[in-house]
Design a protein around this motif. Structure first.
Motif, PDB file in Angstrom:
ATOM      1  N   THR A 243      45.535  38.860   8.823  1.00 42.75           N
ATOM      2  CA  THR A 243      44.566  39.388   9.773  1.00 42.75           C
ATOM      3  C   THR A 243      43.476  38.360  10.032  1.00 42.75           C
ATOM      4  OG1 THR A 243      43.246  40.372   8.030  1.00 42.75           O
ATOM      5  CG2 THR A 243      44.973  41.724   8.980  1.00 42.75           C
ATOM      6  N   SER A 244      42.846  38.541  11.149  1.00 43.34           N
ATOM      7  CA  SER A 244      41.828  37.569  11.538  1.00 43.34           C
ATOM      8  C   SER A 244      40.647  37.515  10.566  1.00 43.34           C
ATOM      9  CB  SER A 244      41.347  37.867  12.946  1.00 43.34           C
ATOM     10  OG  SER A 244      40.976  39.205  13.075  1.00 43.34           O
ATOM     11  N   PRO A 245      40.252  38.623   9.968  1.00 43.63           N
ATOM     12  CA  PRO A 245      39.167  38.465   8.989  1.00 43.63           C
ATOM     13  C   PRO A 245      39.514  37.491   7.884  1.00 43.63           C
ATOM     14  CG  PRO A 245      39.446  40.765   9.518  1.00 43.63           C
ATOM     15  CD  PRO A 245      40.561  40.042  10.199  1.00 43.63           C
TER      16      PRO A 245
ATOM     17  N   ILE B 183      36.203  23.426  13.236  1.00 46.14           N
ATOM     18  CA  ILE B 183      37.222  24.466  13.286  1.00 46.14           C
ATOM     19  C   ILE B 183      36.658  25.657  14.040  1.00 46.14           C
ATOM     20  CG2 ILE B 183      38.824  25.838  11.955  1.00 46.14           C
ATOM     21  CD1 ILE B 183      38.328  24.051   9.598  1.00 46.14           C
ATOM     22  N   PHE B 184      37.307  25.988  15.110  1.00 47.73           N
ATOM     23  CA  PHE B 184      36.888  27.196  15.817  1.00 47.73           C
ATOM     24  C   PHE B 184      37.410  28.411  15.077  1.00 47.73           C
ATOM     25  CE2 PHE B 184      36.418  24.315  19.471  1.00 47.73           C
ATOM     26  CZ  PHE B 184      35.170  24.724  19.897  1.00 47.73           C
ATOM     27  N   ASN B 185      36.805  29.514  15.361  1.00 43.21           N
ATOM     28  CA  ASN B 185      37.334  30.713  14.729  1.00 43.21           C
ATOM     29  C   ASN B 185      38.522  31.226  15.535  1.00 43.21           C
ATOM     30  OD1 ASN B 185      36.505  32.392  16.835  1.00 43.21           O
ATOM     31  ND2 ASN B 185      34.521  32.766  15.881  1.00 43.21           N
ATOM     32  N   THR B 186      39.112  32.250  15.013  1.00 43.26           N
ATOM     33  CA  THR B 186      40.396  32.663  15.580  1.00 43.26           C
ATOM     34  C   THR B 186      40.260  33.298  16.954  1.00 43.26           C
ATOM     35  OG1 THR B 186      40.209  34.793  14.478  1.00 43.26           O
ATOM     36  CG2 THR B 186      41.328  33.041  13.304  1.00 43.26           C
ATOM     37  N   PHE B 187      39.055  33.623  17.319  1.00 35.64           N
ATOM     38  CA  PHE B 187      38.884  34.300  18.602  1.00 35.64           C
ATOM     39  C   PHE B 187      38.632  33.324  19.746  1.00 35.64           C
ATOM     40  CE2 PHE B 187      37.400  37.226  15.316  1.00 35.64           C
ATOM     41  CZ  PHE B 187      38.310  38.245  15.510  1.00 35.64           C
TER      42      PHE B 187
ATOM     43  N   ASN C 214      41.453  33.029  22.565  1.00 36.52           N
ATOM     44  CA  ASN C 214      41.504  34.186  23.451  1.00 36.52           C
ATOM     45  C   ASN C 214      40.350  34.155  24.436  1.00 36.52           C
ATOM     46  OD1 ASN C 214      43.804  35.172  22.391  1.00 36.52           O
ATOM     47  ND2 ASN C 214      42.831  36.729  21.113  1.00 36.52           N
ATOM     48  N   LYS C 215      39.229  33.817  23.892  1.00 37.54           N
ATOM     49  CA  LYS C 215      38.055  33.748  24.749  1.00 37.54           C
ATOM     50  C   LYS C 215      38.237  32.657  25.795  1.00 37.54           C
ATOM     51  CE  LYS C 215      34.039  35.358  25.637  1.00 37.54           C
ATOM     52  NZ  LYS C 215      33.996  36.714  26.188  1.00 37.54           N
TER      53      LYS C 215
ATOM     54  N   HIS D 220      46.206  32.602  18.333  1.00 39.74           N
ATOM     55  CA  HIS D 220      46.871  33.859  17.986  1.00 39.74           C
ATOM     56  C   HIS D 220      47.435  34.488  19.235  1.00 39.74           C
ATOM     57  CE1 HIS D 220      47.064  38.231  17.455  1.00 39.74           C
ATOM     58  NE2 HIS D 220      47.578  37.904  16.290  1.00 39.74           N
TER      59      HIS D 220
ATOM     60  N   TRP E  35      50.576  33.289  14.405  1.00 39.06           N
ATOM     61  CA  TRP E  35      49.502  32.308  14.310  1.00 39.06           C
ATOM     62  C   TRP E  35      50.062  30.911  14.482  1.00 39.06           C
ATOM     63  CZ3 TRP E  35      44.647  33.989  14.146  1.00 39.06           C
ATOM     64  CH2 TRP E  35      44.385  35.261  13.641  1.00 39.06           C
TER      65      TRP E  35
ATOM     66  N   GLN F  62      38.054  43.332  25.166  1.00 38.91           N
ATOM     67  CA  GLN F  62      39.205  42.554  25.604  1.00 38.91           C
ATOM     68  C   GLN F  62      40.465  43.380  25.395  1.00 38.91           C
ATOM     69  OE1 GLN F  62      40.034  39.122  23.383  1.00 38.91           O
ATOM     70  NE2 GLN F  62      40.263  37.803  25.165  1.00 38.91           N
TER      71      GLN F  62
ATOM     72  N   ILE G 190      31.424  39.618  18.220  1.00 40.40           N
ATOM     73  CA  ILE G 190      31.027  38.222  18.100  1.00 40.40           C
ATOM     74  C   ILE G 190      29.870  37.922  19.041  1.00 40.40           C
ATOM     75  CG2 ILE G 190      31.766  35.842  18.397  1.00 40.40           C
ATOM     76  CD1 ILE G 190      34.484  36.623  17.610  1.00 40.40           C
TER      77      ILE G 190
ATOM     78  N   GLN H 145      29.275  32.972  18.647  1.00 40.55           N
ATOM     79  CA  GLN H 145      30.351  32.504  17.781  1.00 40.55           C
ATOM     80  C   GLN H 145      30.225  33.019  16.356  1.00 40.55           C
ATOM     81  OE1 GLN H 145      30.735  28.400  16.876  1.00 40.55           O
ATOM     82  NE2 GLN H 145      32.807  28.701  16.144  1.00 40.55           N
TER      83      GLN H 145
ATOM     84  N   LEU I 139      36.193  41.775  20.220  1.00 40.51           N
ATOM     85  CA  LEU I 139      37.588  41.348  20.230  1.00 40.51           C
ATOM     86  C   LEU I 139      38.344  42.110  19.165  1.00 40.51           C
ATOM     87  CD1 LEU I 139      36.939  37.534  20.515  1.00 40.51           C
ATOM     88  CD2 LEU I 139      37.397  39.160  22.340  1.00 40.51           C
TER      89      LEU I 139
ATOM     90  N   ASN J 113      40.682  42.680  16.239  1.00 40.26           N
ATOM     91  CA  ASN J 113      41.141  41.832  15.142  1.00 40.26           C
ATOM     92  C   ASN J 113      42.612  41.522  15.321  1.00 40.26           C
ATOM     93  OD1 ASN J 113      38.935  41.224  13.524  1.00 40.26           O
ATOM     94  ND2 ASN J 113      38.951  43.268  12.626  1.00 40.26           N
ATOM     95  N   GLN J 114      42.938  40.320  14.927  1.00 39.50           N
ATOM     96  CA  GLN J 114      44.289  39.854  15.178  1.00 39.50           C
ATOM     97  C   GLN J 114      45.123  39.938  13.909  1.00 39.50           C
ATOM     98  OE1 GLN J 114      42.282  36.362  15.804  1.00 39.50           O
ATOM     99  NE2 GLN J 114      42.538  36.275  18.025  1.00 39.50           N
ATOM    100  N   THR J 115      46.347  40.236  14.104  1.00 40.56           N
ATOM    101  CA  THR J 115      47.273  40.148  12.981  1.00 40.56           C
ATOM    102  C   THR J 115      48.471  39.334  13.433  1.00 40.56           C
ATOM    103  OG1 THR J 115      48.452  42.156  13.579  1.00 40.56           O
ATOM    104  CG2 THR J 115      46.590  42.390  12.097  1.00 40.56           C
TER     105      THR J 115
ATOM    106  N   SER K 238      51.915  36.610  11.861  1.00 36.04           N
ATOM    107  CA  SER K 238      52.583  35.961  10.741  1.00 36.04           C
ATOM    108  C   SER K 238      52.334  34.463  10.791  1.00 36.04           C
ATOM    109  CB  SER K 238      54.076  36.230  10.788  1.00 36.04           C
ATOM    110  OG  SER K 238      54.571  35.834  12.041  1.00 36.04           O
TER     111      SER K 238
END
Lengths: 457, 91
Positions: free
Chosen positions: A334-336, A361-365, A368-369, A408, A413, B17, B59, B62, B85, B87-89, B91
């Motif tokens: 998961t993104s967290p 390092i950018f975060n995972t969002f 998408n943004k 993502h 990922w 989103q 967010i 950032q 946003l 949360n992403q899941t 693999s």
């Protein structure tokens, strides 16, 4: 008591013997380890009835080391006997030479990685054989041994037999991953609750658990309960390979351990492996989260949140206990957790100065943004892009050597790395790398997006 | 307490989103600077439906917003935009 300990030690000693042999060549010698060894060997002697222990055998041990290992791999039983015998010899020697031997041990630790390959093969074989023996010994020990020693023995046996089974299993899975095996071994020792072992000695298991728990607590991880460890180890298990690769050395753990070890001095060697895991914890994000989780779990707070690096930090990342579930095998990340790890990496690299670090390092969002941003049109885009810049506010992207962008999409990922060549080399623009473990994402699309982003910027 | 002059209201926009709902979803909020953000988050989720607060990553600048923070703590100003946003899941 003596028998129990000897059985435990016997296994332990085998490893150590190998170490010693290797160390024989080395001149480094801290004394710390020695005392343990002497005690262990003494205990072993009574147990083994058949082999006498001549002090002169040290050289032989060194020669035999390789051969013994090979033999052990093939013949676990025979190996055990030989190892025992050699141990006795070393023990006899140790009485007079303890200091030297200790130094050798430490040096051996340094060599440990190299040896690991051989050892693991040998160990795996040994583990199988040992597990059997350990079970037997466990039974006997439980019957005859007095309380305190009994617990010791049971716990040890417990861990070892489990260890053996795990090891053999691991062997089947992949003979190549030595590190993984080592990790497994450590885990196995830590895993008091594991179902594998349960059958063998249930009655013992309780004592063993108690023992493990207490011993661990005495060690470096006072805050972490054994229960948690046991639970966590399952999830770690799958991660073991990667984690162990990251931290290439169990050897490190050992080094650190030896000074710490006075508490363990009376315990059989296996204990050391227990500490190893703890040491590794410092390095591994997963482990760390688990540690935190363990602490929270002690409080029975399922909803507990973990803040990293600190609760009040401006850029702290929050994860909750449930997020750790995603680290279980075959579950989705998961993104967290991802963002937590990103933050962790940043902290490792530049605890104080984020601005001076040569990568970002950018975060995972972010991606998408970015896509969202690119989908807009016209004049709106301009103004929005200004706002979008906030995402890397205070960071001069073009002065970084690398920019890492997690991607993502579609439950998967991947990662894009932007490499900026040296400033002197003006001809080549930034280079984009797209790392996709499943090749699931359309690299072209992703890279186009990133390129347009760079152009925009 | 509400009457304290330091507790001024700001207007923020939460931009979602949620693709399943067809593109972005914007919700405007008027919130006191001293109000913990979980109220805003909860309100947003109520508005959106389908999702819980935990499903979102809010967010701003950032940074992941945490429920106990207040707009003032994160230097939120009038007209700012918060990204919500999912949360992403993966693999």
């Amino acid at each position: 008591m003596a028998e129990d300990e000897s059985s435990k030690k016997r296994r332990l000693d085998i490893n150590w013997e190998e170490f010693n042999r290797q160390t024989d060549d080395m001149d480094l010698m801290p004394e710390v380890v020695r005392p343990k060894r002497g005690s262990h060997t003494d205990d072993q002697n009574p147990r083994q009835q058949c082999t006498p222990s001549p002090p002169t055998m040290a050289s032989e041990d060194g020669d035999h080391g390789c051969t013994l290992r090979a033999e052990c791999a093939k013949l676990p039983d025979g190996k055990l006997d030989e190892a025992i015998a050699s141990k006795r010899r070393t023990l006899a020697n140790d009485g007079s030479k303890l200091r030297d031997g200790g130094g050798k041990l430490l040096s051996a630790i340094a060599i440990y990685e190299e040896e690991r390959e051989r050892r693991k093969s040998a160990k795996a074989a040994m583990a199988v054989g040992e597990s059997k023996q350990s079970i037997q010994s466990a039974n006997t020990s439980t019957n005859g041994a007095p309380g305190g020693s009994k617990e010791m023995a049971s716990s040890e046996i417990h861990s070892q037999s489990r260890f053996g089974s795990l090891f053999s299993k691991k062997m089947e899975d992949n003979a190549d991953h030595k590190a993984a095996k080592a990790f497994d071994r450590e885990l196995s020792t830590l895993r008091p609750c594991s179902p594998l072992k349960g059958k063998l000695n249930e009655d013992l298991s309780q004592n063993g658990r108690r023992k493990n728990g207490s011993s661990k607590r005495r060690g470096s991880q006072s805050s972490v309960g054994w229960k948690d460890k046991g639970i966590s180890s399952d999830s770690f298990y799958s991660k073991g390979q990667s984690a162990s690769r990251h931290f290439s050395n169990g050897a490190f753990g050992r080094k650190e351990e030896s000074p710490v070890s006075p508490l363990y001095s009376l315990r059989p060697r296996k204990r050391e492996t227990v500490v190893l895991l703890d040491d590794d914890d410092d390095d591994d994000e997963v482990l760390e989260t688990l540690d935190c989780a363990n602490e929270t779990r002690d409080e029975c707070l399922k909803d507990a949140k973990i803040y990293y690096p600190s609760r009040d930090g401006p850029e702290c990342v929050e994860i909750c206990f449930q997020d750790i579930d995603c680290l279980a095998p075959e579950s989705f990340l998961t993104s967290p957790i991802m963002n937590f790890y990103i933050r962790y990496l940043e902290m490792q690299a530049s605890p104080s100065q984020k601005a001076t670090c040569d990568y970002h390092i950018f975060n995972t969002f972010f991606y998408n943004k970015l896509k969202q941003q690119l989908s807009r049109k016209g004049g709106e885009k301009e103004s929005l892009f200004v706002k979008f810049r906030r995402w890397w506010k205070g960071v001069n992207l073009f002065e970084k050597a690398y920019i890492l962008i997690p991607i993502h999409e579609d439950l998967h990922w991947s990662l894009v790395i932007i490499c900026f060549p040296e400033k002197t080399d003006n001809r080549s623009g930034p280079m984009l790398l797209h790392l996709d473990s499943l090749k699931l994402h359309y690299s072209r699309v992703v890279l186009e997006d990133i390129t347009s982003f760079l152009r925009e910027e | 307490m509400d009457q304290e002059p330091t507790h001024k209201f700001i207007h923020v926009k939460v931009v979602g989103q949620v693709s399943s709902l067809g593109g972005e979803l914007e919700v405007f909020f008027r919130i006191k600077e001293s109000t913990p953000l979980w109220k805003l988050m909860a309100a947003y989720c109520r508005r959106i439906g389908m999702y819980e607060v935990q499903d979102f990553a809010f967010i701003f600048d950032q940074r992941l917003l945490r429920p106990h923070q207040t707009p003032k703590q994160v230097h939120m100003e009038d007209g700012d935009v918060i990204d919500a946003l999912l949360n992403q899941t993966g693999s």
